[in-house]
Design an enzyme around this catalytic site. Structure first.
Site, PDB file in Angstrom:
ATOM      1  N   ASP A 445     118.209 -12.698  29.120  1.00 39.71           N
ATOM      2  CA  ASP A 445     119.369 -13.433  28.633  1.00 39.71           C
ATOM      3  C   ASP A 445     119.089 -14.941  28.550  1.00 39.71           C
ATOM      4  O   ASP A 445     118.109 -15.445  29.136  1.00 39.71           O
ATOM      5  CB  ASP A 445     120.551 -13.174  29.588  1.00 39.71           C
ATOM      6  CG  ASP A 445     121.884 -13.086  28.852  1.00 39.71           C
ATOM      7  OD1 ASP A 445     122.011 -13.722  27.802  1.00 39.71           O
ATOM      8  OD2 ASP A 445     122.782 -12.391  29.353  1.00 39.71           O
ATOM      9  N   ASP A 510     128.829  -9.970  22.826  1.00 40.85           N
ATOM     10  CA  ASP A 510     129.613  -9.590  24.004  1.00 40.85           C
ATOM     11  C   ASP A 510     130.957  -9.005  23.601  1.00 40.85           C
ATOM     12  O   ASP A 510     131.701  -8.515  24.448  1.00 40.85           O
ATOM     13  CB  ASP A 510     129.846 -10.808  24.908  1.00 40.85           C
ATOM     14  CG  ASP A 510     128.635 -11.099  25.780  1.00 40.85           C
ATOM     15  OD1 ASP A 510     127.732 -10.252  25.845  1.00 40.85           O
ATOM     16  OD2 ASP A 510     128.592 -12.181  26.397  1.00 40.85           O
TER      17      ASP A 510
HETATM   18  C1  GLA Z   1     125.779 -12.514  28.848  1.00 45.42           C
HETATM   19  C2  GLA Z   1     125.456 -11.201  28.178  1.00 45.42           C
HETATM   20  C3  GLA Z   1     126.255 -10.093  28.800  1.00 45.42           C
HETATM   21  C4  GLA Z   1     125.982 -10.029  30.275  1.00 45.42           C
HETATM   22  C5  GLA Z   1     126.283 -11.370  30.894  1.00 45.42           C
HETATM   23  C6  GLA Z   1     125.885 -11.384  32.347  1.00 45.42           C
HETATM   24  O1  GLA Z   1     127.063 -12.927  28.535  1.00 45.42           O
HETATM   25  O2  GLA Z   1     125.672 -11.269  26.805  1.00 45.42           O
HETATM   26  O3  GLA Z   1     125.941  -8.860  28.188  1.00 45.42           O
HETATM   27  O4  GLA Z   1     124.638  -9.675  30.477  1.00 45.42           O
HETATM   28  O5  GLA Z   1     125.598 -12.412  30.252  1.00 45.42           O
HETATM   29  O6  GLA Z   1     126.145 -12.589  32.948  1.00 45.42           O
END
Ligand code: GLA
Length: 696
Positions: A445, A510
């Site tokens: 990420d 998300d």
């Molecule tokens: C980001 C990702 C999510 C999740 C969060 C965790 O927002 O897109 O899918 O992994 O981080 O903190």
């Protein structure tokens, strides 16, 4: 009549590119469009072009690398100087070499006055019709050269290039489509966030009235710029490249600056044709463990089901149920590492939290593996929370500019990857996790934009940061060639053709709301193939929007990508779990087709859209999967029929309703389905139908 020796022609399957040598100058753009079936009797541009009134006596047409200051008034592919001198560039020598006849060519330009060398390679791939272009500038002078701008590609668009389709976006709302007429006042998009951004890659599609289209995207995960300018000649000039911060690139004598690749294409089949060409190109660039993509395993991801609440009993039970419904990979998301109880702390301390995991992650990973699933782990290596052991030990490791505040986002800072000690430390952390646990997958990420991105020398660090991140990915992959990696950045903030050669899946957004996802996924599919599109069945109501959608609708929307489940499975009743298992089984039945073939899209009207996935062999005429989505209630008594232009008019088809219930199959002539269309039954809002279409 043979082609004049001045013309350089590249042929794809459906497109051609032609350049015209222009003495010592940069070759001129002669043509980029539908494939030229014959290249005989083509006049030279210089022979047919009359100098417009009030132009230079020796006028300057658009070249492959137009540059400012010596007769070219349009946008420059290069802006550079040596402490103010050598601000004007013009080519005094040009050498052209074939890398592969009619497929790939290398053009080297010299400026003996400003003491520069530029090497541009162009290759047109016949399988994908993708024209790849990149450019390398070398400082041949004795003094440093400051580079303000270097285009990766400078492309011609004819005056009938009418409409521009591009994408903007933000967190939870990636790939929002924008369309506008191209005008003479020009168009420019710049991204200065330090990573790709939620609007998707630097790129666009240009649509012509007759259905033809041009497309391009930059294979780069950092700051970027693209512009389309009108030239008084009567054509448009499209440039794509990195956006450079002031002073970011200073080339020492002999030093070079190489741009990322631009993937460009012309398709007679419009935006969907461009998408299919991009899909073929990206498929060709992927580097899979073992050399080839394996069937995309069904994920179970813990994020929206658990967030930071990593209760061991719950996790053990979740893994069991995930395996029961058919999940094949269990991805332990954020919340597993030292003191990571919420998003205010812990980033940087990459060891299991001793309270939540007193025996480390090994017992959970073993449990997951014993259940027959691969074990995946979330990491965000490029980041650090100020509240972390790492930051307390190395406060100078965060990207910063002396005298400027450290600006946090989601309570976190970005580590300075331009420092070798930082990268060595991060490699060590990841390598240890991968060596000591049976991890088969990393979700990598990057949850914020870059600010105050200065190197230790106080210069802009943006592009160096991207290159260092690429190197970190590459070194992890070299040391652990069997793992797959997912690229994520607050959902789809780092989706591009640069990072995908290091990774194997994108987390698209998300936002898992199925209605929102339809447009996000359509935008995604404009640039990338469906097998890379992380698509999860989320909870109802959707966490990002609060909208309540049926499980069938959520599943039918997620099914077209790389499927996953991201919700609290333990909160589902037996019937819901069984239905989820049904959808997962359906995905497994069809994933081979969903993930190798061509994708077509369309809007039927009155709230209905469709997406079709073709057979594994491109342009064959059998075995289609048709997804129909109604997002809003019908206003018409009868739904409009759906025309299926991708079929073969000489073939008869059987159309079988598959989901949500299997229905009676009916036969139709291909010509009828293409031109009059398939009649649709009534559909409720936020519902989907899936049909299988096979040769009769
Ligand atoms: C980001 C990702 C999510 C999740 C969060 C965790 O927002 O897109 O899918 O992994 O981080 O903190």
């Amino acid at each position: 009549m043979p082609q004049p020796p001045e013309l350089i022609t590249l042929h794809g399957s459906f497109s051609s590119v032609m350049l015209e040598l222009d003495g010592a100058g940069a070759p001129l753009w002669r043509y980029w469009g539908a494939r030229l079936e014959s290249v005989s009797h083509i006049p030279l541009l210089r022979a047919t072009r009359a100098a417009p009134s009030f132009s230079l006596d020796d006028d300057v047409p658009l070249s492959l690398f137009p540059s400012f200051g010596v007769g070219w008034f349009g946008p420059s592919a290069l802006l550079a100087h040596r402490v103010g001198a050598d601000f004007a560039q013009s080519w005094t020598g040009c050498v052209v070499e074939w890398l592969a006849p009619e497929r790939a060519v290398c053009v080297t330009l010299f400026d003996d006055v400003a003491r520069l060398r530029v090497v541009i390679t162009l290759s047109l791939d016949s399988a994908s019709d993708i024209l790849s272009i990149n450019t390398t500038l070398t400082n041949m002078g004795a003094a440093p050269l400051d580079v303000q701008h270097l285009a990766a590609a400078c492309l011609p668009l004819p005056n009938e290039a009418l409409r521009l389709r591009h994408y903007v976006g933000r967190h939870n709302a990636e790939f929002q489509r924008e369309e506008q007429a191209l005008g003479r006042s020009g168009w420019r998009r710049e991204n200065r966030r330090g990573l790709t951004g939620h609007g998707g890659p630097c790129g666009a599609v240009i649509l012509r009235d007759d259905g033809g289209a041009w497309g391009a995207q930059l294979a780069w995960s950092g700051n970027a710029t693209q512009s389309i300018d009108w030239s008084d000649d009567g054509q448009f000039i499209w440039q794509l490249g990195e956006w450079l911060a002031p002073g970011e690139v200073r080339l020492a004598p002999g030093e070079s600056l190489a741009t990322p690749d631009v993937l460009a294409s012309f398709s007679p089949e419009g935006a969907d044709g461009i998408a299919r060409n991009f899909h073929a190109a990206i498929r060709g660039r992927m580097i899979w463990p073992g050399g080839a993509m394996t069937p995309r395993p069904v994920h179970f991801n813990t994020w929206e089901g658990l967030y930071f609440n990593h209760d061991r009993t719950t996790l053990t039970e979740l893994a069991k149920v995930a395996a029961e419904i058919g999940a094949e990979r269990f991805v332990l998301d954020d919340g597993w590492f030292h003191r990571r109880d919420d998003d205010t702390r812990g980033l940087g301390d990459w060891w299991p939290d001793a309270d939540q995991y007193p025996d480390g992650l090994a017992p959970l990973a073993a449990h997951v593996t014993t259940l027959g699933m691969g074990f995946g782990l979330w990491v965000e290596p490029e980041m650090v929370n100020p509240d972390s052991d790492l930051f307390r030990a190395h406060p100078d490791w965060a990207l910063h500019i002396a005298g400027r505040p450290l600006l946090t986002a989601r309570h976190q800072l970005v580590l300075d990857l331009t420092r070798a000690d930082v990268c060595a430390h991060l490699f060590g952390c990841l390598d240890k996790l991968l060596r000591t646990l049976p991890i088969r997958y990393l979700k990598w990420d990057h949850n914020r934009d870059l600010t105050c991105a200065g190197t230790t020398l106080g210069r802009a660090a943006y592009r160096a940061q991207v290159l260092a991140a690429y190197a970190l990915f590459d070194s992890i992959r070299a040391a652990h060639p069997d793992i797959e990696i997912e690229a994520c950045a607050g959902g789809g903030g780092r989706l591009d053709a640069g990072i995908i050669t290091r990774t194997h899946r994108f987390w698209t957004s998300d936002c898992i709301d199925a209605v929102s996802r339809l447009s996000i996924q359509q935008g995604f599919l404009q640039f990338f193939p469906p097998e890379l599109m992380g698509a999860h069945i989320g909870a109802a109501p959707a966490h990002s929007t609060g909208r309540q959608q049926s499980q069938d609708f959520r599943a039918a929307v997620a099914l077209t990508g790389h499927l996953g489940v991201e919700l609290d499975l333990l909160a589902l009743g037996a019937a819901e779990r069984a239905r989820l298992a049904h959808w997962i089984a359906l995905y497994k039945q069809f994933r081979d087709q969903l993930h190798h073939g061509a994708v077509y899209h369309g809007a039927v009207g009155d709230g209905v859209s469709w997406q079709a996935h073709g057979p594994k062999e491109a342009r064959a005429d059998e075995d289609w999967l048709l997804f129909l989505y109604r997002t809003s209630p019908a206003t018409q008594g009868q739904a409009p029929p759906v025309r299926l232009p991708f079929l073969n008019s000489r073939v008869d088809y059987v159309v079988s309703p598959r989901e949500p219930v299997e229905g009676e199959a009916r036969s139709y002539g291909g010509a009828w389905l293409m031109t009059a269309g398939l009649p649709l039954p009534p559909m409720m809002a936020e519902c989907a139908l899936i049909y299988q279409i096979t040769r009769a």
